[in-house]
Motif scaffolding. Structure first.
Motif, PDB file in Angstrom:
ATOM      1  N   THR A 152       6.672 -21.017 -10.087  1.00 46.63           N
ATOM      2  CA  THR A 152       7.369 -21.295  -8.828  1.00 46.63           C
ATOM      3  C   THR A 152       6.907 -22.643  -8.310  1.00 46.63           C
ATOM      4  O   THR A 152       6.572 -22.787  -7.141  1.00 46.63           O
ATOM      5  N   GLU A 153       6.840 -23.623  -9.173  1.00 45.43           N
ATOM      6  CA  GLU A 153       6.367 -24.952  -8.781  1.00 45.43           C
ATOM      7  C   GLU A 153       7.205 -25.481  -7.626  1.00 45.43           C
ATOM      8  O   GLU A 153       8.431 -25.512  -7.676  1.00 45.43           O
ATOM      9  N   GLY A 154       6.551 -25.856  -6.544  1.00 46.24           N
ATOM     10  CA  GLY A 154       7.234 -26.418  -5.399  1.00 46.24           C
ATOM     11  C   GLY A 154       7.780 -25.395  -4.438  1.00 46.24           C
ATOM     12  O   GLY A 154       8.304 -25.754  -3.394  1.00 46.24           O
ATOM     13  N   VAL A 155       7.665 -24.104  -4.779  1.00 46.60           N
ATOM     14  CA  VAL A 155       8.149 -23.040  -3.898  1.00 46.60           C
ATOM     15  C   VAL A 155       6.992 -22.528  -3.065  1.00 46.60           C
ATOM     16  O   VAL A 155       5.944 -22.172  -3.585  1.00 46.60           O
ATOM     17  N   ASP A 156       7.172 -22.496  -1.769  1.00 49.55           N
ATOM     18  CA  ASP A 156       6.106 -22.032  -0.893  1.00 49.55           C
ATOM     19  C   ASP A 156       5.886 -20.535  -1.078  1.00 49.55           C
ATOM     20  O   ASP A 156       6.831 -19.764  -1.202  1.00 49.55           O
TER      21      ASP A 156
ATOM     22  N   ARG B 269      -0.988 -25.655  -5.037  1.00 48.24           N
ATOM     23  CA  ARG B 269      -0.993 -24.629  -6.077  1.00 48.24           C
ATOM     24  C   ARG B 269      -0.445 -25.223  -7.359  1.00 48.24           C
ATOM     25  O   ARG B 269       0.703 -25.631  -7.422  1.00 48.24           O
ATOM     26  N   ARG B 270      -1.302 -25.319  -8.381  1.00 45.70           N
ATOM     27  CA  ARG B 270      -0.826 -25.797  -9.666  1.00 45.70           C
ATOM     28  C   ARG B 270       0.080 -24.766 -10.290  1.00 45.70           C
ATOM     29  O   ARG B 270      -0.169 -23.574 -10.234  1.00 45.70           O
ATOM     30  N   GLY B 271       1.176 -25.239 -10.907  1.00 45.30           N
ATOM     31  CA  GLY B 271       2.153 -24.322 -11.458  1.00 45.30           C
ATOM     32  C   GLY B 271       1.721 -23.695 -12.764  1.00 45.30           C
ATOM     33  O   GLY B 271       0.882 -24.228 -13.486  1.00 45.30           O
ATOM     34  N   PHE B 272       2.302 -22.547 -13.065  1.00 46.84           N
ATOM     35  CA  PHE B 272       2.102 -21.890 -14.342  1.00 46.84           C
ATOM     36  C   PHE B 272       3.114 -22.443 -15.346  1.00 46.84           C
ATOM     37  O   PHE B 272       4.116 -23.031 -14.974  1.00 46.84           O
ATOM     38  N   ILE B 273       2.848 -22.240 -16.620  1.00 47.77           N
ATOM     39  CA  ILE B 273       3.702 -22.745 -17.685  1.00 47.77           C
ATOM     40  C   ILE B 273       4.283 -21.572 -18.456  1.00 47.77           C
ATOM     41  O   ILE B 273       3.579 -20.592 -18.740  1.00 47.77           O
ATOM     42  N   ARG B 274       5.549 -21.659 -18.783  1.00 47.98           N
ATOM     43  CA  ARG B 274       6.230 -20.595 -19.519  1.00 47.98           C
ATOM     44  C   ARG B 274       5.995 -20.783 -21.013  1.00 47.98           C
ATOM     45  O   ARG B 274       6.394 -21.788 -21.596  1.00 47.98           O
ATOM     46  N   ILE B 275       5.309 -19.840 -21.642  1.00 51.09           N
ATOM     47  CA  ILE B 275       5.118 -19.833 -23.087  1.00 51.09           C
ATOM     48  C   ILE B 275       5.643 -18.508 -23.609  1.00 51.09           C
ATOM     49  O   ILE B 275       5.140 -17.449 -23.226  1.00 51.09           O
ATOM     50  N   ARG B 276       6.667 -18.576 -24.446  1.00 52.14           N
ATOM     51  CA  ARG B 276       7.331 -17.393 -24.945  1.00 52.14           C
ATOM     52  C   ARG B 276       7.816 -16.548 -23.770  1.00 52.14           C
ATOM     53  O   ARG B 276       8.592 -17.023 -22.951  1.00 52.14           O
ATOM     54  N   GLU B 277       7.326 -15.343 -23.592  1.00 55.96           N
ATOM     55  CA  GLU B 277       7.821 -14.487 -22.514  1.00 55.96           C
ATOM     56  C   GLU B 277       6.857 -14.400 -21.342  1.00 55.96           C
ATOM     57  O   GLU B 277       7.055 -13.579 -20.446  1.00 55.96           O
ATOM     58  N   MET B 278       5.810 -15.212 -21.326  1.00 52.63           N
ATOM     59  CA  MET B 278       4.837 -15.074 -20.251  1.00 52.63           C
ATOM     60  C   MET B 278       4.676 -16.378 -19.491  1.00 52.63           C
ATOM     61  O   MET B 278       4.809 -17.467 -20.037  1.00 52.63           O
ATOM     62  N   ASP B 279       4.405 -16.226 -18.199  1.00 53.56           N
ATOM     63  CA  ASP B 279       4.003 -17.349 -17.366  1.00 53.56           C
ATOM     64  C   ASP B 279       2.487 -17.413 -17.448  1.00 53.56           C
ATOM     65  O   ASP B 279       1.793 -16.484 -17.030  1.00 53.56           O
TER      66      ASP B 279
ATOM     67  N   TYR C 198       4.980 -24.884 -27.697  1.00 57.09           N
ATOM     68  CA  TYR C 198       5.160 -23.439 -27.721  1.00 57.09           C
ATOM     69  C   TYR C 198       5.860 -22.915 -26.477  1.00 57.09           C
ATOM     70  O   TYR C 198       6.181 -21.734 -26.409  1.00 57.09           O
ATOM     71  N   ASP C 199       6.144 -23.764 -25.504  1.00 53.58           N
ATOM     72  CA  ASP C 199       6.988 -23.293 -24.412  1.00 53.58           C
ATOM     73  C   ASP C 199       8.463 -23.333 -24.825  1.00 53.58           C
ATOM     74  O   ASP C 199       9.334 -22.961 -24.054  1.00 53.58           O
ATOM     75  N   ASP C 200       8.744 -23.799 -26.055  1.00 57.91           N
ATOM     76  CA  ASP C 200      10.125 -23.797 -26.566  1.00 57.91           C
ATOM     77  C   ASP C 200      10.406 -22.604 -27.469  1.00 57.91           C
ATOM     78  O   ASP C 200      11.521 -22.451 -27.948  1.00 57.91           O
TER      79      ASP C 200
END
Length: 345
Positions: A55-59, A302-312, A342-344
């Motif tokens: 949720t990068e940028g979402v409060d 808040r640093r954002g999470f990264i989507r890898i396969r099916e997980m944040d 691997y986020d692809d």
């Protein structure tokens, strides 16, 4: 400090372990009498939406501040000046997994130098927010840095390429002297949390904090959550997770030339999630953003999470297929092995 919970709004960390020592000036000693104590107060908010997704940028809406408290369970009465001592606290209530803005305050009541049995000393530290520890068995995929496909990611053991690539003598069999390009399950995990630089437990199967019976190729899970040093611009981590050697199990009948073996020890340095607001004395900012004099609060960091396969993921501990070009680096879109992102997947 690690935890799992079924209800992340109300359940989480029931215990905190920390190291502390006396840093008061003038060589004053800190000794509590029988009526004295060492207590811990944890201050935090609770997120109203899941803080562990992209949720990068979402409060993130949060509750008002809440508190958990605990008394040192081993009845320790002294804080020495030379070497930090280990303190353990059982918390009531538990710190939820969705906690934000977490700080801890250590409160000593007792004697400090000439102040006999009447001194009260408090020290506050800003720690990380709950940080997920995620493990991924990525051994159902291969990265071939010179492959013809887009992003160079292939299903392990697939016919055609990469099977043709591995069969260098063109006999239709991937021999023991050729690259093992098959998928593998993992079996029998043992992991331990410890301070960075601490002596690792040995053997792992008798001294551990986490244990897994197995993980199929392509499977992932959130194994635990930790509270540790926060990640302020990638500051040095204070906590690490060490996973001992893991059994490798073959999953493909074509894989008849490679015996089951071990995936070696993995060391995962943990930088904690930061999910909080900060005060600032910037008068111009406070006037422009809030219409008030300093100090005021900066927007939630808040640093954002990264989507890898099916997980944040915050920073997953990944078992990649053992193929060349498998030095891990940080790419513009996420974790990369060689030329693969691997986020692809």
């Amino acid at each position: 400090m690690y935890a799992v919970a079924s209800n992340p709004v109300s359940e989480g960390f029931k215990k905190i372990v920390l190291n502390a020592r006396n840093t008061s000036p003038d060589n004053e000693e800190m000794v509590a009498s029988e009526s004295g104590s060492i207590d811990l107060v944890v201050k935090y908010r609770v997120a109203r939406v899941d803080p562990f997704v992209q949720t990068e940028g979402v409060d993130i809406l949060v509750s008002e501040f809440r508190y958990s408290v605990g008394r040192e369970k081993n009845k320790r009465k002294t804080l020495p000046r030379d070497t930090p001592v280990r303190l353990e606290f059982d918390l009531n209530p538990a710190i939820p997994l969705w906690a934000t803005d977490v700080t801890v305050t250590l409160v000593f009541r007792g004697s400090l130098g000439a102040e006999k049995d009447v001194a009260v000393v408090a020290a506050t530290k800003d720690i990380s927010e709950p940080t997920p520890i995620q493990i991924l068995n990525n051994m159902d995929k291969l990265c071939l840095g010179d492959g013809p496909a887009d992003n160079n990611i292939y299903d392990a053991g697939a016919t055609g390429y990469p099977l043709d690539w591995a069969d260098t003598d063109n006999n239709g069999v991937i021999g023991p002297d050729e690259q093992d390009i098959f998928a593998h399950d993992l079996f029998s995990f043992y992991g331990s949390f410890m301070a960075t630089g601490a002596v690792e437990p040995d053997p792992y199967f008798t001294h551990y904090d986490l244990a897994f019976s197995g993980m199929a190729a392509g499977e992932w899970q959130t194994a635990a959550y930790v509270l540790t040093e926060p990640d302020y611009q990638a500051a040095q981590s204070a906590t690490q997770l060490v996973l001992g050697p893991v059994n490798i199990i073959k999953t493909d009948d074509l894989d008849n030339q490679h015996v089951a073996g071990y995936y070696g020890k993995l060391v995962h340095h943990i930088w904690g999630v930061v999910n909080q607001v900060y005060p600032t004395d910037d008068q111009a900012y406070c006037q422009a953003a809030h219409g008030q004099d300093a100090p005021c609060l900066l927007p939630r960091y808040r640093r954002g999470f990264i989507r890898i396969r099916e997980m944040d993921t915050w920073s997953a501990m990944i078992y990649p297929a053992y193929i060349f070009n498998n030095s891990w680096t940080w790419g513009t879109r996420g974790y990369t092995t060689g030329f693969c992102y691997y986020d692809d997947i």
